[in-house]
Design a protein around this motif. Structure first.
Motif, PDB file in Angstrom:
ATOM      1  N   GLN A   1       0.836  -1.189   0.000  1.00  0.00           N
ATOM      2  CA  GLN A   1       0.000   0.000   0.000  1.00  0.00           C
ATOM      3  C   GLN A   1       0.878   1.249   0.000  1.00  0.00           C
TER       4      GLN A   1
ATOM      5  N   ARG B   1      10.115  -1.002 -13.195  1.00  0.00           N
ATOM      6  CA  ARG B   1       9.086  -2.054 -13.234  1.00  0.00           C
ATOM      7  C   ARG B   1       8.836  -2.542 -14.643  1.00  0.00           C
TER       8      ARG B   1
ATOM      9  N   TYR C   1       7.694   5.490 -22.945  1.00  0.00           N
ATOM     10  CA  TYR C   1       7.994   5.010 -21.585  1.00  0.00           C
ATOM     11  C   TYR C   1       9.493   4.833 -21.410  1.00  0.00           C
TER      12      TYR C   1
ATOM     13  N   PRO D   1       5.353   2.792 -15.740  1.00  0.00           N
ATOM     14  CA  PRO D   1       4.053   2.972 -15.078  1.00  0.00           C
ATOM     15  C   PRO D   1       3.745   1.816 -14.115  1.00  0.00           C
ATOM     16  N   HIS D   2       3.188   2.165 -12.972  1.00  0.00           N
ATOM     17  CA  HIS D   2       2.947   1.148 -11.951  1.00  0.00           C
ATOM     18  C   HIS D   2       1.863   0.148 -12.348  1.00  0.00           C
ATOM     19  N   ASP D   3       0.991   0.568 -13.242  1.00  0.00           N
ATOM     20  CA  ASP D   3      -0.072  -0.350 -13.655  1.00  0.00           C
ATOM     21  C   ASP D   3       0.366  -1.256 -14.796  1.00  0.00           C
ATOM     22  N   GLY D   4       1.610  -1.123 -15.216  1.00  0.00           N
ATOM     23  CA  GLY D   4       2.089  -1.936 -16.331  1.00  0.00           C
ATOM     24  C   GLY D   4       1.611  -1.384 -17.660  1.00  0.00           C
TER      25      GLY D   4
ATOM     26  N   ASP E   1       0.210  -2.655 -21.538  1.00  0.00           N
ATOM     27  CA  ASP E   1      -0.222  -3.768 -22.386  1.00  0.00           C
ATOM     28  C   ASP E   1       0.145  -3.439 -23.836  1.00  0.00           C
TER      29      ASP E   1
END
Ligand code: N01
Length: 582
Positions: free
Chosen positions: A5, A61, A174, A180-183, A185
């Motif tokens: 968190q 990441r 990128y 980005p933390h959400d990945g 696609d």
């Protein structure tokens, strides 16, 4: 707070407070430093630009991000309980698992309560009248501290090339180091990747799995040795855990701070058959330890060429198209740039939707709305991935206004390259410590071990200063100059200093060309630091003459004691050790 968190950003600016120490950064360095400070009863505040702990592993990441040091060795060593309770699932840990580990450590040692996240330090200015640092952040914090300690990492200032037209590009761009933390696609997209260093080599095979097409823009090919990653072998884990301290001690005695088999014999003295057999055995073991196949690989050009040719043959064995294979074969010194560790990298170029574009002679000219232009040709892509690396070693210092005595800024002082004493501190900046600063082994050794050794040295020094009642410590110019001279002399005997890598700042135009990390090996360096301490902080000056210059009573540093065959700190001694530094 539960592990992953991210803390709330809402808080009032902190003003008028005074700490014993302010630590900049909450990666592995800042976290352990905070733990040490607490243990010694010092008050501390940590500022961290990111939304959580983990540093490098918080930011990087990108798909395929994974450590290239084996998991059982890439971890803190200060707590036997921590060592025993943590379980790594793979031989080489993937980024999410390392980030989980960082969060676990933060939870276990209750670190977060002294860390302000989402907070970037703008300036740190030494106020000579009060002998304290004044630290200001982008959140309006303005505090003072006796000590200012940087834990900003060595590869944390992303390098985004200033391509013309970059703002015109229609799709997302990128950087691997700011993922980005959400990945992301990539399914069904035409992707362009710029850069073929470790980040590119790790991410390209995974991006290729998703993308409709993948165009890789390569300026310089790199050598990569297969990782042969696999699930953690439970027998190996059990064996290490049965005597973790012994494994740590063995690792510390190695030039790299990492335990792996290596061979001190000369590649040139072996027969062709012996060399082949040795290279094949080390290739099958995989990863960075390949450099340990022979003792002279990083010292003798001819010896190095035998390894380089072996690696080039491996590339040609894998890549079907001979022209593509040629482009992928480096012609420079093997391991001169940081060796890459890959999983399925070269194989990717056998896939019909993957294209390799050589931009060594025709640099990327500009970006258009629809793609990347080089050699007068526009390559249309929907997404650009910049795997273009970092302003290494000093980039994160440059982002802050760090000002020492006489209003001299660190940026100004380091204009022609960083100057430090032992990579720990720098003349003109009292009570300013750098965890894995330039001039220390840092990236050429196991980073977490380097971090712990630095923090232990610093905390011993700070506790000692408190014991004897001195307020400031600063290196002396003659000793700093001598250290930098030694760092440079040692670098000059290694082939590593011969190419345009980020080790010498040459990956980014306009930076001074100076070999920044200390290449003399971890044990020699540790012994030097210990000796400096034993001799009453030799090379340092305290603000007044008391028993300041005596060895400290409290000794975190003792756990770093290493027996060396030689105690001579000289380039010749380093050369004699034939160091297969990673
Ligand atoms: O960065 P890099 P990285 N046009 O600097 C190219 C650690 N790490 O993020 O070589 C075209 O190595 C550049 O070309 P060139 C590890 O220590 C570890 O990959 O300068 N190309 C190069 O190919 C590593 O060494 C892990 O000619 C441009 C690439 O971009 C370090 O971080 C994983 C360009 C940058 O490669 C840095 O690795 C990842 C331009 N204008 C990273 N500008 C592991 O633990 C740059 N390039 C496994």
């Amino acid at each position: 707070m539960s592990s992953m968190q991210e803390p709330s950003e809402d808080r009032e600016p902190e003003t008028g407070k005074s700490y014993d120490a302010v630590v900049i950064g909450a990666g592995f360095g800042g976290m352990y430093m905070l733990h040490c400070l607490r243990q010694q009863g010092f008050s501390a505040r940590v500022y961290e630009a990111g939304g959580g702990v983990g540093g490098t592993w918080y930011w990087n990441r990108y798909p395929g991000a994974r450590c290239d040091v084996e998991s059982m060795q890439y971890s803190y060593s200060f707590s036997e309980e921590l060592d025993q309770e943590w379980h790594w699932t793979e031989k080489y840990s993937p980024q999410p698992e390392i980030l989980n580990y960082a969060n676990h450590v933060a939870d276990r040692f209750d670190l977060r309560r002294d860390i302000h996240f989402h907070t970037r330090v703008n300036s740190a200015v030494f106020d000579e009248t009060i002998k304290r640092w004044r630290i200001e952040t982008d959140r309006g914090d303005a505090v003072t501290a006796q000590f200012c300690i940087t834990a900003v990492g060595c590869l944390s200032a992303a390098n985004t090339p200033d391509f013309d037209g970059i703002e015109d590009f229609n799709g997302p761009i990128y950087h691997t180091g700011e993922w980005p933390h959400d990945g992301v696609d990539f399914t069904g997209l035409r992707v362009g990747v710029i850069g073929t260093g470790s980040s590119g080599i790790q991410s390209i095979p995974i991006i290729a799995e998703q993308a409709k097409s993948l165009t890789v823009f390569q300026r310089t090919p790199n050598y990569a040795v297969p990782a042969w990653n696999e699930a953690m072998n439970p027998d190996y884990e059990r064996t290490v855990k049965a005597d973790y301290p012994a494994m740590r001690a063995n690792a510390r005695a190695r030039p790299t701070g990492i335990f792996f088999p290596f061979n001190l014999e000369s590649a040139l003295e072996a027969t062709q058959e012996e060399r082949e057999a040795q290279y094949e055995a080390f290739w099958q073991r995989g990863g960075l330890p390949f450099l340990g196949a022979f003792g002279d690989l990083l010292f003798e050009k001819d010896a190095n060429e035998t390894a380089a040719e072996f690696a080039r043959r491996k590339i040609r064995d894998v890549v079907d198209d001979p022209e593509v294979a040629d482009l992928l074969c480096p012609d420079n010194v093997f391991g001169c740039k940081r060796l890459c560790v890959d999983t399925g990298y070269y194989q990717v170029y056998n896939q019909p939707h993957v294209k390799l574009i050589d931009v060594s002679k025709d640099p990327i000219e500009h970006l258009t709305r629809n793609g990347v232009v080089t050699g007068g040709i526009e390559y249309e892509v929907d997404v650009v991935v910049l795997a273009t690396g970092f302003a290494a070693m000093t980039g994160s210092f440059d982002k802050m206004n760090i000002v020492g005595r006489n209003d001299i800024s660190l940026k100004k002082k380091w204009e022609a390259g960083p100057r430090t004493y032992l990579g720990l501190s720098t003349v003109g900046f009292p009570n300013f410590f750098m965890i894995t600063g330039p001039g220390s082994p840092s990236v050429l050794a196991n980073m977490i071990q380097s971090i712990e050794q630095h923090a232990d040295w610093m905390i011993d020094c700070m506790a000692h200063m408190r014991d004897v009642g001195v307020e400031t410590i600063e290196p002396q110019l003659g000793d700093e100059d001598a250290w930098i001279e030694h760092v440079n002399e040692v670098a000059a005997i290694s082939l590593r200093s011969t190419c345009s890598s980020w080790y010498v700042g040459a990956n980014i135009s306009g930076r001074p060309r100076v070999f920044m990390p200390y290449i003399g090996g971890f044990p020699i360096y540790v012994n030097k630091c210990n000796k400096v301490m034993d001799n009453g902080y030799e090379g340092f000056v305290f603000d007044r003459h008391t028993e300041g210059n005596a060895p400290p009573k409290i000794r975190n540093t003792d756990r770093w004691h290493v027996e060396l065959d030689m105690d001579v700190l000289s380039p010749a001694a380093v050369a004699a050790m034939r160091i297969p530094i990673i």
